[in-house]
Write a protein that holds these residues in place. Structure first.
Motif, PDB file in Angstrom:
ATOM      1  N   THR A   1       0.828  -1.206   0.000  1.00  0.00           N
ATOM      2  CA  THR A   1       0.000   0.000   0.000  1.00  0.00           C
ATOM      3  C   THR A   1       0.864   1.259   0.000  1.00  0.00           C
ATOM      4  O   THR A   1       0.621   2.196  -0.760  1.00  0.00           O
ATOM      5  CB  THR A   1      -0.929   0.016   1.225  1.00  0.00           C
ATOM      6  OG1 THR A   1      -1.781  -1.135   1.201  1.00  0.00           O
ATOM      7  CG2 THR A   1      -1.794   1.267   1.231  1.00  0.00           C
TER       8      THR A   1
ATOM      9  N   THR B   1       2.529   1.655  -3.391  1.00  0.00           N
ATOM     10  CA  THR B   1       1.577   2.129  -4.402  1.00  0.00           C
ATOM     11  C   THR B   1       1.297   3.619  -4.242  1.00  0.00           C
ATOM     12  O   THR B   1       1.233   4.359  -5.229  1.00  0.00           O
ATOM     13  CB  THR B   1       0.268   1.339  -4.305  1.00  0.00           C
ATOM     14  OG1 THR B   1       0.535  -0.065  -4.455  1.00  0.00           O
ATOM     15  CG2 THR B   1      -0.705   1.775  -5.389  1.00  0.00           C
ATOM     16  N   LEU B   2       1.141   4.061  -3.005  1.00  0.00           N
ATOM     17  CA  LEU B   2       0.928   5.493  -2.762  1.00  0.00           C
ATOM     18  C   LEU B   2       2.115   6.315  -3.250  1.00  0.00           C
ATOM     19  O   LEU B   2       1.940   7.379  -3.873  1.00  0.00           O
ATOM     20  CB  LEU B   2       0.711   5.738  -1.266  1.00  0.00           C
ATOM     21  CG  LEU B   2      -0.619   5.259  -0.677  1.00  0.00           C
ATOM     22  CD1 LEU B   2      -0.617   5.405   0.838  1.00  0.00           C
ATOM     23  CD2 LEU B   2      -1.777   6.032  -1.284  1.00  0.00           C
TER      24      LEU B   2
ATOM     25  N   ILE C   1       2.012   6.478  -7.051  1.00  0.00           N
ATOM     26  CA  ILE C   1       1.004   7.415  -7.548  1.00  0.00           C
ATOM     27  C   ILE C   1       1.510   8.850  -7.449  1.00  0.00           C
ATOM     28  O   ILE C   1       1.429   9.628  -8.412  1.00  0.00           O
ATOM     29  CB  ILE C   1      -0.307   7.246  -6.759  1.00  0.00           C
ATOM     30  CG1 ILE C   1      -0.950   5.892  -7.069  1.00  0.00           C
ATOM     31  CG2 ILE C   1      -1.275   8.380  -7.086  1.00  0.00           C
ATOM     32  CD1 ILE C   1      -2.177   5.590  -6.232  1.00  0.00           C
TER      33      ILE C   1
ATOM     34  N   LEU D   1      -7.341   0.416 -10.758  1.00  0.00           N
ATOM     35  CA  LEU D   1      -7.565   0.262  -9.318  1.00  0.00           C
ATOM     36  C   LEU D   1      -8.683  -0.736  -9.042  1.00  0.00           C
ATOM     37  O   LEU D   1      -8.582  -1.560  -8.130  1.00  0.00           O
ATOM     38  CB  LEU D   1      -7.897   1.615  -8.688  1.00  0.00           C
ATOM     39  CG  LEU D   1      -6.746   2.608  -8.535  1.00  0.00           C
ATOM     40  CD1 LEU D   1      -7.251   3.916  -7.937  1.00  0.00           C
ATOM     41  CD2 LEU D   1      -5.627   2.035  -7.672  1.00  0.00           C
TER      42      LEU D   1
ATOM     43  N   GLN E   1      -8.589   1.661   1.073  1.00  0.00           N
ATOM     44  CA  GLN E   1      -7.382   1.731   0.259  1.00  0.00           C
ATOM     45  C   GLN E   1      -7.622   2.547  -1.010  1.00  0.00           C
ATOM     46  O   GLN E   1      -6.813   3.404  -1.377  1.00  0.00           O
ATOM     47  CB  GLN E   1      -6.908   0.324  -0.097  1.00  0.00           C
ATOM     48  CG  GLN E   1      -5.519   0.282  -0.705  1.00  0.00           C
ATOM     49  CD  GLN E   1      -5.080  -1.132  -1.012  1.00  0.00           C
ATOM     50  OE1 GLN E   1      -5.703  -1.826  -1.816  1.00  0.00           O
ATOM     51  NE2 GLN E   1      -4.011  -1.577  -0.380  1.00  0.00           N
TER      52      GLN E   1
ATOM     53  N   TYR F   1      -5.896   6.107  -2.123  1.00  0.00           N
ATOM     54  CA  TYR F   1      -5.234   6.309  -3.413  1.00  0.00           C
ATOM     55  C   TYR F   1      -5.804   7.544  -4.121  1.00  0.00           C
ATOM     56  O   TYR F   1      -5.053   8.355  -4.679  1.00  0.00           O
ATOM     57  CB  TYR F   1      -5.419   5.087  -4.313  1.00  0.00           C
ATOM     58  CG  TYR F   1      -4.674   3.855  -3.853  1.00  0.00           C
ATOM     59  CD1 TYR F   1      -3.599   3.942  -2.972  1.00  0.00           C
ATOM     60  CD2 TYR F   1      -5.037   2.590  -4.312  1.00  0.00           C
ATOM     61  CE1 TYR F   1      -2.918   2.820  -2.560  1.00  0.00           C
ATOM     62  CE2 TYR F   1      -4.355   1.453  -3.905  1.00  0.00           C
ATOM     63  CZ  TYR F   1      -3.294   1.567  -3.023  1.00  0.00           C
ATOM     64  OH  TYR F   1      -2.617   0.442  -2.630  1.00  0.00           O
ATOM     65  N   CYS F   2      -7.121   7.682  -4.099  1.00  0.00           N
ATOM     66  CA  CYS F   2      -7.752   8.819  -4.779  1.00  0.00           C
ATOM     67  C   CYS F   2      -7.346  10.140  -4.129  1.00  0.00           C
ATOM     68  O   CYS F   2      -7.061  11.115  -4.826  1.00  0.00           O
ATOM     69  CB  CYS F   2      -9.272   8.661  -4.755  1.00  0.00           C
ATOM     70  SG  CYS F   2      -9.911   7.352  -5.821  1.00  0.00           S
TER      71      CYS F   2
ATOM     72  N   GLY G   1      -3.686  10.882  -5.027  1.00  0.00           N
ATOM     73  CA  GLY G   1      -3.567  11.231  -6.438  1.00  0.00           C
ATOM     74  C   GLY G   1      -4.128  12.602  -6.747  1.00  0.00           C
ATOM     75  O   GLY G   1      -3.499  13.414  -7.436  1.00  0.00           O
TER      76      GLY G   1
END
Length: 409
Positions: A49, A52-53, A56, A201, A253, A257-258, A261
């Motif tokens: 996680t 991935t963050l 992004i 996603l 999660q 992410y949103c 981003g």
């Protein structure tokens, strides 16, 4: 002499989800919390996680840096006229944030040597039959376009003067302007990128968390832990807890992410007005919630039908296909096909938010599509409940959906 066994009796597990009465209040909540805590304690989940963050945020920053990168061009020539023409291309170059410097050489040989060695980016020469743009192995497209346009303007002006007119009169009426009737036409590539992120996603979360649910159910079935749990917790409550726990993790999660981003896009200034992205993101999260809930129930059923890991790997093909269809339809469908896909449950979890990115969609269409997906999610959850209660207590061999439904409840 008769001996009476007064030892407590272990309640017999029931398959109907109603008995034995649970001594625990809200058992589904306990299962939900357990699923969340187990996942949060998984180092690989936490690390993936965080990575991935970081990816992004880094991708947005790199895109902003690349988009704002400027170039400094140098053009060489041996002729004063050519230098004037090359300098005329400065306006086009500087409008893109780049710079252009013109250098004059004593001879053509010296110019060619400088171009070949990379001392200048290009050379410009006027010949008897036209102009020549010199380059080493290549000439930057922006520089080539600017110099070509400058040469065209210069030649047209000279020809117009020779013909006794002016360049303005010669070019009168030749201007072409572009008018976009769609007010959202300026979204361009950014809308495609955001749409791709939405689809990716959904694809990753549906598979990663779905497999987590299925493997958890299968592991408890193989270890006969479910039989112990069933003595205290109705079996359907196990299903609800697993679906809800993993769904909440997936929702959190995706929301994280949103947020990261959109924050990165806003801070880097890639989108002057991100209101349309925020709106589409809200729809995406809403569709993700109901779409993933529908898939989560199916994943739990697949785990209960399997008896070994090999069984699980073989019977997950159809649901993975559905998820891939949602991914590719959302990315590549256009026109009427995208409109139709946006009303197909699960597939609409990707298709409708992408339609929202592409332009104005009546809010009633979004609500109808969301309602259809919610109804499908409820139906799949109830069907999954029936199959799960019958199959999860059966060991020894894998079951099909039809075989599980035929088992005695």
């Amino acid at each position: 002499m008769t001996t009476t066994d007064s030892s407590p009796q272990t309640p017999t597990p029931s398959l109907d989800g109603q008995s034995p009465p649970s001594p625990v209040r809200n058992p589904w909540l306990i299962v939900t919390i357990r699923e969340i805590m187990v996942k949060l304690a998984d180092k690989s989940f936490v690390i993936s996680t965080i990575v991935t963050l970081a990816m992004i945020a880094a991708s947005v920053v790199i895109g902003a840096v690349v988009g704002n990168r400027t170039s400094d061009f140098t053009v060489g020539t041996t002729q004063t006229d050519a230098a004037v023409v090359a300098q005329a291309g400065t306006e086009a170059i500087t409008s893109a944030g780049d710079t252009l410097e013109v250098t004059e050489f004593d001879s053509e040989d010296a110019l060619r040597a400088a171009v070949l060695e990379g001392d200048v980016d290009a050379g410009l020469l006027a010949g008897a039959d036209g102009w020549v743009l010199l380059g080493g192995s290549e000439v930057d497209s922006a520089l080539s376009t600017a110099l070509t346009d400058a040469v065209s303007q210069s030649v047209l002006a000279a020809n117009a003067e020779a013909a006794g007119t002016t360049l303005g009169e010669l070019m009168a009426g030749s201007e072409v302007t572009t008018e976009f009737l769609d007010p959202d036409a300026d979204r361009g590539a950014l809308a495609f990128i955001v749409g791709f992120i939405f689809a990716f996603l959904f694809y990753m979360a549906a598979i990663i968390f779905g497999m987590t649910i299925a493997n958890s159910v299968l592991e408890e079935k193989q270890n006969r832990v479910v039989e112990i749990l069933a003595t205290a917790i109705p079996i359907r409550q196990l299903l609800y807890g697993k679906v809800l726990g993993n769904s909440l993790l997936a929702f959190a999660q995706i929301l994280l992410y949103c947020v990261v981003g959109l924050t990165a896009v806003n801070l880097t200034g890639l989108a002057g007005d991100i209101g349309w992205i925020l709106s589409a993101s809200g729809w995406f999260i809403a569709f993700f919630v109901v779409g993933f809930t529908a898939l989560a129930a199916v994943w739990a059923v697949l785990g209960s039908l399997a008896s070994r890991s090999e069984d699980l790997q073989s019977n997950t093909g159809p649901i993975i296909t559905v998820i891939m269809v949602a991914l590719f339809v959302g990315l590549f469908a256009e026109g009427i096909w995208l409109d139709i896909a946006s009303f197909v449950p699960v597939v609409s979890s990707v298709a409708m938010p992408i339609r929202m990115l592409a332009g104005d969609v009546p809010i009633w269409q979004g609500l109808v599509s969301l309602a259809l997906t919610a109804v499908a999610a409820y139906g799949l959850l109830r069907l999954g409940e029936r199959i799960y209660q019958r199959a999860v207590m059966q060991g020894g061999t894998a079951l099909s959906w039809r075989q599980a439904l035929k088992l005695q409840a």
